[in-house]
Design an enzyme around this catalytic site. Structure first.
Site, short mmCIF file in Angstrom:
data_model
loop_
_atom_site.label_atom_id
_atom_site.label_comp_id
_atom_site.label_asym_id
_atom_site.label_seq_id
_atom_site.Cartn_x
_atom_site.Cartn_y
_atom_site.Cartn_z
N ARG A 62 40.28 36.07 41.35
CA ARG A 62 38.91 36.98 41.73
C ARG A 62 38.09 37.00 40.27
NH1 ARG A 62 38.79 43.09 42.74
NH2 ARG A 62 36.40 43.18 44.15
N HIS A 66 34.50 36.34 39.33
CA HIS A 66 33.50 37.60 38.54
C HIS A 66 33.17 37.45 37.07
CE1 HIS A 66 34.39 41.29 41.44
NE2 HIS A 66 34.53 40.46 41.95
N ASN A 91 33.67 45.92 39.43
CA ASN A 91 34.98 45.63 38.61
C ASN A 91 36.17 46.07 38.40
OD1 ASN A 91 33.95 42.50 38.15
ND2 ASN A 91 32.87 42.91 36.40
N HIS A 188 40.07 33.85 49.88
CA HIS A 188 40.75 35.77 49.98
C HIS A 188 42.19 34.76 51.26
CE1 HIS A 188 36.80 37.22 49.68
NE2 HIS A 188 37.48 37.29 48.72
C1 HEM Z 1 30.25 36.96 49.36
C2 HEM Z 1 31.10 36.69 48.55
C3 HEM Z 1 33.26 37.33 48.38
C4 HEM Z 1 32.96 38.93 48.76
C5 HEM Z 1 31.79 39.86 48.87
C6 HEM Z 1 34.10 39.49 48.24
C7 HEM Z 1 34.53 41.03 48.15
C8 HEM Z 1 35.89 40.75 47.75
C9 HEM Z 1 36.47 42.55 47.56
C10 HEM Z 1 35.72 43.19 47.74
C11 HEM Z 1 37.17 42.11 47.44
C12 HEM Z 1 38.94 42.95 47.94
C13 HEM Z 1 38.70 44.00 46.47
C14 HEM Z 1 39.93 45.02 46.12
O1 HEM Z 1 40.13 45.73 46.67
O2 HEM Z 1 40.69 45.21 44.92
C15 HEM Z 1 37.83 40.63 46.95
C16 HEM Z 1 39.37 40.55 46.94
C17 HEM Z 1 39.21 38.84 46.52
N1 HEM Z 1 38.35 37.97 46.63
FE1 HEM Z 1 36.50 38.07 46.85
N2 HEM Z 1 34.40 38.60 47.62
C18 HEM Z 1 33.42 36.81 47.32
C19 HEM Z 1 34.10 35.99 47.26
C20 HEM Z 1 34.84 35.52 46.40
C21 HEM Z 1 35.04 34.30 45.78
C22 HEM Z 1 33.79 33.43 45.53
C23 HEM Z 1 36.74 34.00 44.92
C24 HEM Z 1 37.35 33.07 44.59
C25 HEM Z 1 36.91 31.86 44.33
C26 HEM Z 1 36.90 35.43 45.52
C27 HEM Z 1 38.98 35.78 45.14
C28 HEM Z 1 39.01 37.43 45.57
C29 HEM Z 1 40.52 37.34 45.49
C30 HEM Z 1 41.51 35.97 45.38
C31 HEM Z 1 40.86 38.71 45.88
C32 HEM Z 1 42.23 39.04 46.40
C33 HEM Z 1 42.25 40.15 44.73
C34 HEM Z 1 43.85 40.67 44.53
O3 HEM Z 1 44.29 40.44 45.82
O4 HEM Z 1 43.88 41.34 43.77
N3 HEM Z 1 35.93 36.44 45.96
N4 HEM Z 1 36.80 40.10 47.54
#
Ligand code: HEM
Ligand SMILES: *[C@@H]1O[C@H](CO)[C@@H](O)[C@H](O)[C@H]1NC(C)=O
Ligand SMILES: *[C@@H]1O[C@H](CO)[C@@H](O)[C@H](O)[C@H]1NC(C)=O
Length: 325
Positions: A62, A66, A91, A188
């Site tokens: 992530r 970002h 962030n 995800h």
């Molecule tokens: C429409 C696109 C996206 C939205 C709205 C989105 C939104 C989010 C949100 C709200 C979280 C939770 C954050 C938290 O509660 O700490 C999350 C987690 C995550 N996102 Fe996305 N995301 C998107 C696309 C992506 C992309 C393109 C990637 C990587 C290529 C990605 C990788 C991740 C990962 C790996 C997590 C888990 C992070 C953790 O466990 O610490 N996301 N995302």
């Protein structure tokens, strides 16, 4: 891919290395003569942190995303300060900064002033996915670190409340199409979210007291138990329920079955074009379509990782990733 044991012929056919010699002025093995230890150092650092805490893998993936979506993949997300990207609301939950700092310290000891923080992020994301059970891929390198990081830049990041139209628009702005969007959100398949980011879907979503109707009824009961209405909003829930440690296609099956956690994830099934892509990955043939996602994800990552990169004599090679030189 080394160290993994793949059984079937199908996998042998599909898992040939992703061949992409050049991408936006980047090249595979950019450090092969200037710092041959660059990639092994990043890998062993990610591995060491992963052994202590496997949840660092989604954190690193992530973090790179970002970085790329604001000012391009230039390490701008790493800069500490009160008005930098890192300090902005979307962030605040980012993790893995310590892993990047650790790798950078070792790289500065081996080859000072050579390896950019932006490249460390891209390599660490790849190694994190590899450790989560997906095949590895070649990361074109040669990114330079940016000299600008501003909290106001983060509006280009997608929000979990974004409609498909807005998600699409934010990805198109980075040169990424619907196929890339669905494939990349497949990230995800690992990691977690705070209750806060989706709890509003469970209670009074329509302001008439009802939940988001796109959530399957049995799953709604499960989610309400995990995130009570007035409970702790910081409680963590897997984005891919039942399979959060594995880089697999279960996330797409969940979206297909009304078990997406974030509103933005579930919306991928509400648009005919993105729905077709989700269905393709989710599939019915166990294994086979998982291979397809594992093949498409690296390609989409290489594309995302090349967003608005700085190369040549642009930017700088930071000595400390959290500070401009
Ligand atoms: C429409 C696109 C996206 C939205 C709205 C989105 C939104 C989010 C949100 C709200 C979280 C939770 C954050 C938290 O509660 O700490 C999350 C987690 C995550 N996102 Fe996305 N995301 C998107 C696309 C992506 C992309 C393109 C990637 C990587 C290529 C990605 C990788 C991740 C990962 C790996 C997590 C888990 C992070 C953790 O466990 O610490 N996301 N995302
Ligand atoms: C749902 O939200 C609406 C508008 O905010 C509010 O008027 C109503 O009382 C809420 N209903 C419940 C059951 O919380
Ligand atoms: C809320 O949950 C988070 C994450 O599990 C935890 O760190 C925090 O201590 C909890 N807060 C309260 C008030 O229970």
């Amino acid at each position: 891919m080394e160290g993994k044991c793949f059984g079937s012929l199908m996998m042998l056919l599909v898992f040939s290395p992703v061949v992409l010699a050049q991408s936006e002025g980047l090249q595979i093995g950019f450090y092969s003569s200037s710092c041959p230890q660059a990639e092994p150092i990043v890998k062993s650092t990610v591995q060491a942190h992963f052994s202590a805490d496997p949840s660092i893998a989604p954190g690193l993936l992530r973090l790179h995303f970002h970085d790329c979506f604001v000012q391009g993949c230039d390490g701008s997300v790493l800069i500490a300060g009160t008005s930098t990207e890192r300090s902005a609301l979307p962030n605040l939950g980012l993790r893995g900064f310590d892993v990047i700092d650790d790798a950078k310290a070792q790289l500065e000891a081996s080859c000072p002033g050579v390896v950019s923080c932006a490249d460390i992020l891209a390599l660490a994301a790849r190694d994190a996915v590899d450790l989560s059970g997906s095949p590895s891929w070649n990361v074109p390198t040669g990114r330079r670190d940016g000299r600008v990081s501003s909290s106001s830049g983060v509006s280009s990041l997608p929000s979990p409340l974004d409609s498909i139209a807005i998600q699409r628009q934010k990805f198109v702005a980075k040169g990424l199409d619907d196929h890339d969007l669905v494939t990349l959100v497949g990230a995800h398949t690992i990691g977690q979210t705070d209750c806060l980011f989706f709890r509003y879907r469970l209670y009074n979503f329509t302001t008439t007291g009802n939940a988001d109707p796109s959530i399957t009824q049995s799953f709604l009961t499960q989610l309400r138990a995990l995130c009570p209405n007035n409970g702790n909003g910081s409680k963590r829930v897997a984005l891919d329920i039942d399979s959060q440690m594995d880089f697999d296609v279960n996330f797409f099956k969940n979206v297909r079955d009304g078990k997406g956690i974030l509103e933005s994830d579930q919306r991928l099934y509400g648009d005919s074009n993105t729905r077709r892509i989700v269905d393709n990955y989710a599939g019915n043939i166990r294994g086979l379509l998982g291979v397809r996602f594992n093949f498409e994800f690296p390609k989409a990552m290489v594309k995302m990782s090349s967003t608005e990169v700085k190369t040549g004599n642009q930017g700088e090679i930071r000595r400390v990733c959290s500070k401009l030189n």
